[in-house]
Design a protein around this motif. Structure first.
Motif, PDB file in Angstrom:
ATOM      1  N   ARG A  92     -15.019  58.265  47.563  1.00  8.72           N
ATOM      2  CA  ARG A  92     -16.257  57.485  47.497  1.00  8.72           C
ATOM      3  C   ARG A  92     -17.380  58.312  46.885  1.00  8.72           C
ATOM      4  O   ARG A  92     -17.352  59.536  46.913  1.00  8.72           O
ATOM      5  CB  ARG A  92     -16.639  56.999  48.895  1.00  8.72           C
ATOM      6  N   ARG A  93     -18.341  57.606  46.344  1.00  8.55           N
ATOM      7  CA  ARG A  93     -19.520  58.213  45.719  1.00  8.55           C
ATOM      8  C   ARG A  93     -19.177  58.970  44.430  1.00  8.55           C
ATOM      9  O   ARG A  93     -19.939  59.813  43.972  1.00  8.55           O
ATOM     10  CB  ARG A  93     -20.279  59.138  46.678  1.00  8.55           C
ATOM     11  N   LEU A  94     -18.010  58.651  43.868  1.00 10.01           N
ATOM     12  CA  LEU A  94     -17.601  59.247  42.595  1.00 10.01           C
ATOM     13  C   LEU A  94     -17.595  58.217  41.472  1.00 10.01           C
ATOM     14  O   LEU A  94     -17.279  58.544  40.338  1.00 10.01           O
ATOM     15  CB  LEU A  94     -16.192  59.857  42.715  1.00 10.01           C
ATOM     16  N   GLY A  95     -17.902  56.957  41.801  1.00 14.30           N
ATOM     17  CA  GLY A  95     -17.876  55.891  40.808  1.00 14.30           C
ATOM     18  C   GLY A  95     -16.560  55.133  40.757  1.00 14.30           C
ATOM     19  O   GLY A  95     -16.364  54.294  39.881  1.00 14.30           O
ATOM     20  N   VAL A  96     -15.653  55.408  41.693  1.00 17.69           N
ATOM     21  CA  VAL A  96     -14.344  54.757  41.692  1.00 17.69           C
ATOM     22  C   VAL A  96     -14.478  53.250  41.909  1.00 17.69           C
ATOM     23  O   VAL A  96     -13.933  52.448  41.141  1.00 17.69           O
ATOM     24  CB  VAL A  96     -13.413  55.383  42.756  1.00 17.69           C
TER      25      VAL A  96
END
Length: 149
Positions: A92-96
């Protein structure tokens, strides 16, 4: 600054072999979305294969990171519905999630139909409006995206 991970999004027609990782993480968080996906898939009741439907898988540096798709809406046949979105906590919070959603929306664009969803939880309620979804008062639905005509 650390290297950005490589996010790969691909359309799938079978549940991925490492599906257990998605299932275990979702269950640990109290989300039933992956167990419902598994059960519907096994029963043949939802395999994302009707017109307009698609299921996408995200991998980050080769590891299964998330999944999500779109189906025909079960409330109103002229709508599509974002379904079975889940991103494992480590990704999460990686743009996935954004990348999965953008690929699904791109797939749906030629159908030019409203797209609805049910945001499950506060993170989802914040996430979907960043992609143009707006709140709606409708049974089993929290947000709608209306394509530009």
């Amino acid at each position: 600054m650390p290297d950005q991970p490589t996010i790969e999004i691909s359309q799938i027609e079978e549940l991925p072999e490492p599906f257990d990782a998605l299932l275990q993480d979702a269950d640990a968080e109290g989300f039933d979305t992956m167990s419902v996906l598994r059960d519907e898939w096994a029963a043949g009741s939802n395999r994302f294969e009707r017109p307009g439907e698609v299921l996408m898988l995200a991998r980050v540096d080769g590891k299964t990171a998330g999944i999500g798709g779109i189906t025909q809406d079960f409330v109103e046949a002229s709508y599509l519905r974002m379904r079975r979105f889940y991103v494992r906590p480590a990704y999460r919070r990686l743009g996935v999630g954004r990348q999965i959603a953008l690929h699904v929306l791109e797939h749906a664009r030629p159908f030019n139909r409203p797209i609805v969803l049910h945001a499950d939880g506060p993170d989802a309620e914040v996430f979907w409006p960043t992609l143009g979804f707006v709140p709606i008062d409708r049974i089993h639905t929290t947000h709608v995206f209306r394509p530009l005509r």
